[in-house]
Write a protein that holds these residues in place. Structure first.
Motif, PDB file in Angstrom:
ATOM      1  N   LEU A  79      45.005  41.280  44.974  1.00  0.00           N
ATOM      2  CA  LEU A  79      43.444  40.749  44.895  1.00  0.00           C
ATOM      3  C   LEU A  79      43.273  39.668  44.109  1.00  0.00           C
ATOM      4  CD1 LEU A  79      40.470  41.573  45.822  1.00  0.00           C
ATOM      5  CD2 LEU A  79      40.361  43.046  44.019  1.00  0.00           C
ATOM      6  N   LYS A  80      43.845  39.471  42.802  1.00  0.00           N
ATOM      7  CA  LYS A  80      43.792  38.242  42.215  1.00  0.00           C
ATOM      8  C   LYS A  80      44.382  37.034  42.793  1.00  0.00           C
ATOM      9  CE  LYS A  80      44.276  38.426  37.107  1.00  0.00           C
ATOM     10  NZ  LYS A  80      45.278  38.748  36.036  1.00  0.00           N
ATOM     11  N   ARG A  81      45.286  36.977  43.591  1.00  0.00           N
ATOM     12  CA  ARG A  81      46.202  36.084  44.275  1.00  0.00           C
ATOM     13  C   ARG A  81      45.206  35.621  45.172  1.00  0.00           C
ATOM     14  NH1 ARG A  81      50.854  38.556  43.552  1.00  0.00           N
ATOM     15  NH2 ARG A  81      50.829  39.304  45.685  1.00  0.00           N
ATOM     16  N   LEU A  82      44.339  36.677  45.929  1.00  0.00           N
ATOM     17  CA  LEU A  82      43.519  36.179  47.195  1.00  0.00           C
ATOM     18  C   LEU A  82      42.233  35.383  46.540  1.00  0.00           C
ATOM     19  CD1 LEU A  82      42.348  36.340  50.113  1.00  0.00           C
ATOM     20  CD2 LEU A  82      41.298  38.647  49.370  1.00  0.00           C
ATOM     21  N   ASN A  83      41.762  36.134  45.644  1.00  0.00           N
ATOM     22  CA  ASN A  83      40.598  35.454  44.931  1.00  0.00           C
ATOM     23  C   ASN A  83      41.122  34.033  44.333  1.00  0.00           C
ATOM     24  OD1 ASN A  83      39.092  37.650  45.329  1.00  0.00           O
ATOM     25  ND2 ASN A  83      39.304  38.712  43.257  1.00  0.00           N
ATOM     26  N   GLY A  84      42.267  33.794  43.812  1.00  0.00           N
ATOM     27  CA  GLY A  84      42.796  32.406  43.441  1.00  0.00           C
ATOM     28  C   GLY A  84      42.522  31.405  44.397  1.00  0.00           C
ATOM     29  N   ILE A  85      42.892  31.795  45.801  1.00  0.00           N
ATOM     30  CA  ILE A  85      42.668  30.751  46.912  1.00  0.00           C
ATOM     31  C   ILE A  85      41.337  30.825  47.305  1.00  0.00           C
ATOM     32  CG2 ILE A  85      43.379  30.588  49.260  1.00  0.00           C
ATOM     33  CD1 ILE A  85      45.869  32.519  48.810  1.00  0.00           C
ATOM     34  N   VAL A  86      40.689  31.780  47.424  1.00  0.00           N
ATOM     35  CA  VAL A  86      39.336  31.658  48.322  1.00  0.00           C
ATOM     36  C   VAL A  86      38.144  31.437  47.369  1.00  0.00           C
ATOM     37  CG1 VAL A  86      37.455  33.106  49.562  1.00  0.00           C
ATOM     38  CG2 VAL A  86      39.970  33.560  49.827  1.00  0.00           C
ATOM     39  N   HIS A  87      38.060  31.869  45.939  1.00  0.00           N
ATOM     40  CA  HIS A  87      37.039  31.504  45.092  1.00  0.00           C
ATOM     41  C   HIS A  87      36.798  30.028  44.903  1.00  0.00           C
ATOM     42  CE1 HIS A  87      36.923  35.778  43.577  1.00  0.00           C
ATOM     43  NE2 HIS A  87      36.402  35.736  44.814  1.00  0.00           N
ATOM     44  N   PRO A  88      37.882  29.149  44.626  1.00  0.00           N
ATOM     45  CA  PRO A  88      37.465  27.994  44.466  1.00  0.00           C
ATOM     46  C   PRO A  88      37.063  27.060  45.564  1.00  0.00           C
ATOM     47  CG  PRO A  88      39.752  28.338  43.510  1.00  0.00           C
ATOM     48  CD  PRO A  88      39.392  29.486  44.253  1.00  0.00           C
TER      49      PRO A  88
END
Length: 198
Positions: A79-88
């Motif tokens: 989930l952390k890795r996904l957020n690292g892609i999408v959030h920025p």
């Protein structure tokens, strides 16, 4: 100067319904989840997701959202890795959108994870939408046609209502939509007064 309102709440709390009610009052809304879905269809994000999660979550170039959800809601690191892609990418899109809203007194930014990613610090006011956990679970089971266990995992991955409330300026209890709308009207009156005072 446009004031920014962060609107958040747990899964199934009805925060998008509340955001849409703000919109019906003439306030521009930015729904992070909807914009994230659009952004996740961009070639750049698709390639990044394939590198991290493999091609099994895709049908050709179409993301199978449920497969991705099954992975990230069972693995905090994923989930952390996904957020690292999408959030920025969402953050940049929102900042560009906000620049276009300079003639309005308020905007509402709706996101389930305002607190989890420290995004709440970027807003003038925070509103949390709450509802009893079982009500939220029932809503999501109806909406997404998934099991109680699947919904519970998502609830557990988010902050509790109590934790959100402790960091919020306003609370909207959304068991009854008509009463929740009245609360929105009250909040807008308070914000109008604050605006005159500032």
């Amino acid at each position: 100067m446009t004031k920014t309102i962060g609107l958040t709440g747990g899964i199934g709390s009805g925060k998008t319904t509340i955001a849409n009610y703000f919109n019906s009052k003439g306030i521009p809304i930015y729904i992070a989840d909807i914009e994230a879905r659009k952004i996740m269809q961009s070639q750049e994000i698709i390639e990044a997701l394939k590198v991290i999660f493999g091609t099994s979550i895709f049908d050709g170039n179409i993301l199978i959202r449920q497969k991705l959800a099954d992975i990230v809601f069972n693995d905090p690191e994923a989930l952390k890795r996904l957020n690292g892609i999408v959030h920025p990418a969402v953050k940049k899109h929102y900042e560009d959108w906000l620049l276009e809203q300079d003639s309005v007194p308020y905007i509402v930014y709706e996101s389930a994870i305002l607190f989890e990613n420290d995004g709440y610090k970027n807003f003038d006011y925070i509103i949390s939408v709450t509802a009893p956990v079982q009500t939220r679970i029932d809503r999501v089971m109806d909406r997404d046609a998934i099991s109680q266990e699947q919904v519970q995992k998502r609830v557990d991955a988010q902050w509790s209502d109590e934790k959100r409330i402790s960091k919020s300026d306003f609370i909207i209890e959304n068991s009854n939509l008509e009463q929740a709308k009245l609360k929105v009207d009250q909040i807008l009156k308070i914000l109008k007064i604050k605006q005159k005072e500032s």
